[in-house]
Design a protein around this motif. Structure first.
Motif, PDB file in Angstrom:
ATOM      1  N   SER A  80       0.853  -1.184   0.000  1.00  0.00           N
ATOM      2  CA  SER A  80       0.000   0.000   0.000  1.00  0.00           C
ATOM      3  C   SER A  80       0.891   1.237   0.000  1.00  0.00           C
ATOM      4  O   SER A  80       1.705   1.418   0.904  1.00  0.00           O
ATOM      5  CB  SER A  80      -0.911  -0.002   1.240  1.00  0.00           C
ATOM      6  N   VAL A  81       0.771   2.048  -1.035  1.00  0.00           N
ATOM      7  CA  VAL A  81       1.591   3.261  -1.109  1.00  0.00           C
ATOM      8  C   VAL A  81       0.680   4.455  -1.325  1.00  0.00           C
ATOM      9  O   VAL A  81      -0.391   4.338  -1.914  1.00  0.00           O
ATOM     10  CB  VAL A  81       2.626   3.174  -2.254  1.00  0.00           C
ATOM     11  N   ARG A  82       1.083   5.590  -0.833  1.00  0.00           N
ATOM     12  CA  ARG A  82       0.341   6.830  -1.033  1.00  0.00           C
ATOM     13  C   ARG A  82       1.089   7.681  -2.052  1.00  0.00           C
ATOM     14  O   ARG A  82       2.303   7.816  -1.996  1.00  0.00           O
ATOM     15  CB  ARG A  82       0.212   7.599   0.282  1.00  0.00           C
ATOM     16  N   GLY A  83       0.340   8.202  -2.983  1.00  0.00           N
ATOM     17  CA  GLY A  83       0.954   9.058  -3.984  1.00  0.00           C
ATOM     18  C   GLY A  83       0.854  10.510  -3.575  1.00  0.00           C
ATOM     19  O   GLY A  83      -0.156  11.159  -3.844  1.00  0.00           O
ATOM     20  N   GLN A 108      10.179  -4.003  -0.850  1.00  0.00           N
ATOM     21  CA  GLN A 108      10.905  -3.069   0.018  1.00  0.00           C
ATOM     22  C   GLN A 108      11.948  -2.283  -0.789  1.00  0.00           C
ATOM     23  O   GLN A 108      12.083  -1.068  -0.615  1.00  0.00           O
ATOM     24  CB  GLN A 108      11.586  -3.850   1.151  1.00  0.00           C
ATOM     25  N   ASP A 109      12.661  -2.984  -1.681  1.00  0.00           N
ATOM     26  CA  ASP A 109      13.702  -2.318  -2.480  1.00  0.00           C
ATOM     27  C   ASP A 109      13.106  -1.256  -3.407  1.00  0.00           C
ATOM     28  O   ASP A 109      13.784  -0.279  -3.735  1.00  0.00           O
ATOM     29  CB  ASP A 109      14.462  -3.360  -3.311  1.00  0.00           C
ATOM     30  N   ASN A 110      11.866  -1.471  -3.848  1.00  0.00           N
ATOM     31  CA  ASN A 110      11.257  -0.564  -4.833  1.00  0.00           C
ATOM     32  C   ASN A 110      10.175   0.320  -4.224  1.00  0.00           C
ATOM     33  O   ASN A 110       9.397   0.934  -4.965  1.00  0.00           O
ATOM     34  CB  ASN A 110      10.662  -1.386  -5.986  1.00  0.00           C
ATOM     35  N   HIS A 111      10.098   0.350  -2.906  1.00  0.00           N
ATOM     36  CA  HIS A 111       9.019   1.100  -2.269  1.00  0.00           C
ATOM     37  C   HIS A 111       9.069   2.586  -2.631  1.00  0.00           C
ATOM     38  O   HIS A 111       8.050   3.191  -2.993  1.00  0.00           O
ATOM     39  CB  HIS A 111       9.092   0.921  -0.747  1.00  0.00           C
ATOM     40  N   ALA A 112      10.257   3.167  -2.554  1.00  0.00           N
ATOM     41  CA  ALA A 112      10.383   4.603  -2.861  1.00  0.00           C
ATOM     42  C   ALA A 112      10.006   4.869  -4.319  1.00  0.00           C
ATOM     43  O   ALA A 112       9.306   5.855  -4.626  1.00  0.00           O
ATOM     44  CB  ALA A 112      11.806   5.072  -2.577  1.00  0.00           C
ATOM     45  N   PHE A 113      10.469   3.993  -5.219  1.00  0.00           N
ATOM     46  CA  PHE A 113      10.135   4.169  -6.642  1.00  0.00           C
ATOM     47  C   PHE A 113       8.628   4.074  -6.862  1.00  0.00           C
ATOM     48  O   PHE A 113       8.042   4.874  -7.609  1.00  0.00           O
ATOM     49  CB  PHE A 113      10.860   3.107  -7.467  1.00  0.00           C
ATOM     50  N   LEU A 114       7.980   3.110  -6.190  1.00  0.00           N
ATOM     51  CA  LEU A 114       6.539   2.936  -6.366  1.00  0.00           C
ATOM     52  C   LEU A 114       5.770   4.125  -5.787  1.00  0.00           C
ATOM     53  O   LEU A 114       4.739   4.529  -6.333  1.00  0.00           O
ATOM     54  CB  LEU A 114       6.085   1.628  -5.719  1.00  0.00           C
ATOM     55  N   GLN A 115       6.275   4.666  -4.679  1.00  0.00           N
ATOM     56  CA  GLN A 115       5.654   5.876  -4.118  1.00  0.00           C
ATOM     57  C   GLN A 115       5.681   7.001  -5.145  1.00  0.00           C
ATOM     58  O   GLN A 115       4.679   7.688  -5.385  1.00  0.00           O
ATOM     59  CB  GLN A 115       6.409   6.316  -2.856  1.00  0.00           C
ATOM     60  N   GLN A 116       6.864   7.189  -5.730  1.00  0.00           N
ATOM     61  CA  GLN A 116       7.021   8.262  -6.704  1.00  0.00           C
ATOM     62  C   GLN A 116       6.180   8.000  -7.950  1.00  0.00           C
ATOM     63  O   GLN A 116       5.546   8.907  -8.500  1.00  0.00           O
ATOM     64  CB  GLN A 116       8.502   8.382  -7.077  1.00  0.00           C
ATOM     65  N   GLN A 176       3.449   6.298  -8.126  1.00  0.00           N
ATOM     66  CA  GLN A 176       2.042   6.527  -7.785  1.00  0.00           C
ATOM     67  C   GLN A 176       1.707   8.018  -7.859  1.00  0.00           C
ATOM     68  O   GLN A 176       0.683   8.417  -8.425  1.00  0.00           O
ATOM     69  CB  GLN A 176       1.757   5.992  -6.378  1.00  0.00           C
ATOM     70  N   ALA A 177       2.579   8.831  -7.273  1.00  0.00           N
ATOM     71  CA  ALA A 177       2.339  10.282  -7.287  1.00  0.00           C
ATOM     72  C   ALA A 177       2.336  10.820  -8.711  1.00  0.00           C
ATOM     73  O   ALA A 177       1.470  11.617  -9.091  1.00  0.00           O
ATOM     74  CB  ALA A 177       3.401  10.987  -6.443  1.00  0.00           C
ATOM     75  N   GLN A 178       3.296  10.368  -9.512  1.00  0.00           N
ATOM     76  CA  GLN A 178       3.390  10.881 -10.882  1.00  0.00           C
ATOM     77  C   GLN A 178       2.187  10.443 -11.729  1.00  0.00           C
ATOM     78  O   GLN A 178       1.671  11.222 -12.540  1.00  0.00           O
ATOM     79  CB  GLN A 178       4.696  10.404 -11.521  1.00  0.00           C
ATOM     80  N   LEU A 179       1.725   9.236 -11.519  1.00  0.00           N
ATOM     81  CA  LEU A 179       0.559   8.779 -12.277  1.00  0.00           C
ATOM     82  C   LEU A 179      -0.716   9.467 -11.805  1.00  0.00           C
ATOM     83  O   LEU A 179      -1.636   9.698 -12.599  1.00  0.00           O
ATOM     84  CB  LEU A 179       0.414   7.257 -12.159  1.00  0.00           C
ATOM     85  N   ASN A 180      -0.767   9.777 -10.494  1.00  0.00           N
ATOM     86  CA  ASN A 180      -1.926  10.551 -10.012  1.00  0.00           C
ATOM     87  C   ASN A 180      -1.994  11.903 -10.699  1.00  0.00           C
ATOM     88  O   ASN A 180      -3.072  12.408 -11.028  1.00  0.00           O
ATOM     89  CB  ASN A 180      -1.827  10.748  -8.502  1.00  0.00           C
ATOM     90  N   ILE A 181      -0.817  12.485 -10.913  1.00  0.00           N
ATOM     91  CA  ILE A 181      -0.764  13.766 -11.613  1.00  0.00           C
ATOM     92  C   ILE A 181      -1.123  13.583 -13.091  1.00  0.00           C
ATOM     93  O   ILE A 181      -1.918  14.328 -13.666  1.00  0.00           O
ATOM     94  CB  ILE A 181       0.648  14.368 -11.480  1.00  0.00           C
ATOM     95  N   ALA A 182      -0.521  12.559 -13.707  1.00  0.00           N
ATOM     96  CA  ALA A 182      -0.740  12.329 -15.142  1.00  0.00           C
ATOM     97  C   ALA A 182      -2.198  11.980 -15.432  1.00  0.00           C
ATOM     98  O   ALA A 182      -2.679  12.220 -16.540  1.00  0.00           O
ATOM     99  CB  ALA A 182       0.172  11.206 -15.631  1.00  0.00           C
ATOM    100  N   GLU A 183      -2.890  11.412 -14.459  1.00  0.00           N
ATOM    101  CA  GLU A 183      -4.278  11.007 -14.669  1.00  0.00           C
ATOM    102  C   GLU A 183      -5.155  12.201 -15.067  1.00  0.00           C
ATOM    103  O   GLU A 183      -6.085  12.061 -15.874  1.00  0.00           O
ATOM    104  CB  GLU A 183      -4.823  10.362 -13.397  1.00  0.00           C
ATOM    105  N   ALA A 184      -4.839  13.374 -14.509  1.00  0.00           N
ATOM    106  CA  ALA A 184      -5.650  14.559 -14.803  1.00  0.00           C
ATOM    107  C   ALA A 184      -5.610  14.877 -16.294  1.00  0.00           C
ATOM    108  O   ALA A 184      -6.638  15.089 -16.937  1.00  0.00           O
ATOM    109  CB  ALA A 184      -5.161  15.751 -13.981  1.00  0.00           C
ATOM    110  N   TYR A 185      -4.408  14.905 -16.873  1.00  0.00           N
ATOM    111  CA  TYR A 185      -4.318  15.227 -18.300  1.00  0.00           C
ATOM    112  C   TYR A 185      -4.819  14.073 -19.164  1.00  0.00           C
ATOM    113  O   TYR A 185      -5.442  14.288 -20.205  1.00  0.00           O
ATOM    114  CB  TYR A 185      -2.881  15.580 -18.676  1.00  0.00           C
TER     115      TYR A 185
END
Length: 631
Positions: free
Chosen positions: A75-78, A252-260, A262-271
């Motif tokens: 579970s990650v928050r964007g 665990q190794d990719n948690h930071a990447f997945l967080q980022q 998620q955030a970037q896709l949340n932004i991209a979803e708008a456009y």
């Protein structure tokens, strides 16, 4: 604050430089009050040009991210708060490729986990099957191999046939060995000289013998096989644990990447969402949508903040011919939201249509209390709402208010868990005068229907459908018809005859409805006459049957008391302890079963006797462009 209809909307057309659309979409999503719509190609000179490549790339990347998060149970928050710029197509494609590589690794792990799980399942099945042959002290592969001189058969026969089969086989020098029986089936091994095999086929068939195939893996003594399978199972389980550990480590190794990501896709979803409604010509782009009138200044400030004066914003009120396409936005107080959910289950109010949520809430609370009046039961409903968790917790105001209504009517009826002698009634118990209860319910129903018809007239009037508002079956003519029918019924019951006023009122209003139907129906004269006669008949019968439906309000209040009386009658057949147990269980039964039935009956009255009369509920929900907060 009570709102009687959805907020007023304004149609906007935004002209801007096309290359600024991605960043504008980010700010419009943060603004959160812009409902985009497809461009109107009939009137706009700009043509629809959706950015399909961006949308497809976003959809693929989002799908990959969702599959990774589902596989890793992560579970990650964007967090999008620090991102000020929309992700460009090149960056989005790079992110999609990274997610694709990671998903390849995850899918390989997933396949390995699936294979190991399948092997574990198969090994356990072999262990269970082997239990059937543990009594055989023989290398099981010998039962599967063909022999030159020896005929060996493994199978089952009905337990009742074993002795007869043994005797019959002995005549052919065959030996039957019973090594296990389960229920009515016996597991046997039959051995003999191979040259005699043709003679025993009929004997075996007559005894209902069924050959049992052995798994190919059984090629040793049962005891040794059991040890081998246990060892294999231990190794597979260790392998399964190692794979699970690898999955956790990968997450665990990719948690930071997945967080980022998620955030970037949340932004991209708008456009990605907004690009579908984009129209353009050359460098000029255009967006259309709906915004609540009170949010227009906020929209203008948002656009000025990012574009300065490099945009043109056209604003207009909804046209009459497009009212059915205007989204409806209604905001309710917290205690009304569960009732609004029930209203929306019937249908979203059309733009400009009367929002029935507050009326639904008040009438629902009133009718539930009247039909289920008991201080104790209402208290239990209120306290029970505190146990609600998750999404159900949002319905707590609903249960608290109907519980309060039940308590209030419990005082009116003087009922506390069915005991009617503890608290004096403010009025009386429904069972003491059922006729009066039915009269009260009938009066409530008449008032409720009249109110619904008034709302129907109002809704048709604001839609400029004046003819239906005046002469329709649920218009002014329908209201007068209903008044005439009530007057006729009252005169008939109270005076034994009907007066001229009732007859004229009913006749003239019915004539107006017939003429209205004749004018608005387009078909041959014969069909038209038949249609309007049927519709007029349905209108009269509908008013009659709908009014009688409200008698169930009194019927259920009487039924509630009658059920409690039945519980106490049964309780009196037992001793003191038995009495209290019966009373508690009986109250619980009434609370759960009858409470649920009453709740459904009230909903039915609201939907079919109320909403069907005035509420179209065919509106569009207001769906603004917003940022997704979390996964």
């Amino acid at each position: 604050m009570i709102r009687l209809r959805p907020e007023r909307m304004r149609h906007i057309t935004l002209y801007l430089v096309r290359e600024s659309v991605p960043d504008v979409s980010l700010h419009l999503a943060r603004f959160g009050w812009f409902n985009p719509i497809s461009p109107n190609t009939d009137t706009e000179v700009l043509t629809p040009r959706p950015d399909s490549e961006y949308r497809d790339t976003y959809a693929r990347a989002r799908k990959r991210l969702d599959k990774i998060l589902h596989f890793t149970d992560l579970s990650v928050r964007g967090e999008t708060g620090t991102i000020e710029q929309m992700l460009g197509l090149a960056d989005l494609q790079a992110l999609d490729n990274q997610l694709g590589d990671l998903w390849q690794r995850c899918s390989r792990l997933e396949e390995q986990q699936r294979q190991v799980s399948e092997e574990i399942r198969h090994t356990r099945q072999l262990q269970n099957t082997l239990q059937e042959y543990r009594a055989l002290n023989i290398d099981l592969s010998r039962l599967q191999q063909p022999h030159t001189f020896l005929d060996i058969r493994l199978g089952t026969v009905p337990l009742s046939e074993v002795n007869k089969l043994r005797d019959a086989l002995s005549l052919n020098n065959y030996l039957l060995t019973l090594f296990r029986h389960q229920e009515n089936q016996a597991h046997v091994v039959i051995t003999g000289e191979k040259e005699q095999g043709g003679n025993i086929a009929r004997v075996l068939e007559a005894a209902s013998f069924r050959t049992t195939p052995l798994p190919a893996e059984f090629h040793d003594y049962p005891e040794r096989l059991q040890q081998q399978l246990s060892t294999e199972l231990d190794e597979l389980q260790q392998q399964q644990q190692q794979l699970a550990k690898t999955v956790r480590q990968t997450a665990q190794d990719n948690h930071a990447f997945l967080q980022q990501a998620q955030a970037q896709l949340n932004i991209a979803e708008a456009y990605a969402e907004l690009s579908g409604q984009l129209a353009s010509s050359g460098a000029l782009g255009s967006l259309q949508g709906w915004v609540p009138r009170g949010r227009l200044e906020g929209l203008r400030r948002t656009l000025t903040g990012i574009l300065g004066d490099r945009f043109v914003l056209q604003i207009r009120a909804p046209r009459l011919d497009e009212r059915s396409k205007v989204p409806s936005y209604t905001e309710h107080a917290a205690f009304l939201r569960p009732f609004a959910t029930l209203v929306n289950n019937y249908g979203v109010p059309r733009y400009g249509e009367f929002d029935p949520t507050w009326l639904f809430a008040l009438s629902y609370i009133f009718m539930f209390g009247m039909m289920f009046g008991d201080i104790g039961h209402g208290l239990v409903i209120m306290l029970g709402s505190l146990l609600l968790r998750g999404k159900l917790a949002s319905y707590r105001p609903f249960f608290v208010t109907i519980g309060l209504s039940s308590i209030l009517f419990g005082f009116v009826y003087g009922s506390l868990f069915g005991f009617e002698e503890i608290i004096p009634a403010w009025w009386m118990s429904p069972l003491h005068d059922p006729v009066l209860m039915l009269t009260v319910a009938l009066g409530w129903g008449i008032g409720f229907i009249i109110l619904m018809v008034l709302f129907s007239i109002r809704n048709h009037w604001i839609d400029s459908d004046y003819r239906t508002a005046l002469f329709g079956g649920h218009g002014v003519a329908g209201l007068l018809l209903y008044a005439g029918l009530i007057l006729l019924a009252w005169q008939g019951f109270s005076q034994g005859e009907v007066g001229a006023a009732g007859v004229w009122l009913t006749g003239l209003s019915l004539l107006a409805i017939l003429v209205h139907g004749w004018v608005t129906t387009s078909s041959s004269r014969g069909e038209r006459a038949l249609v309007i006669l049927i519709e007029a008949f349905e209108t009269v019968i509908g008013y009659f049957s709908n009014t009688l439906s409200f008698l169930r309000v009194a019927a259920f209040s009487i039924n509630h008391v009658a059920l409690i009386v039945a519980v106490f009658t049964v309780a009196n057949m037992f001793d003191s302890t038995g009495q209290w147990i019966t009373i508690v269980l009986g109250n619980l039964f009434v609370l759960v079963l009858e409470g649920a039935i009453v709740a459904i009956q009230v909903l039915r009255l609201e939907y079919y006797e109320g909403f069907s009369r005035f509420y179209r509920g065919d509106g569009l929900a207001f769906r603004p462009l917003v940022l997704r907060d979390a996964a």
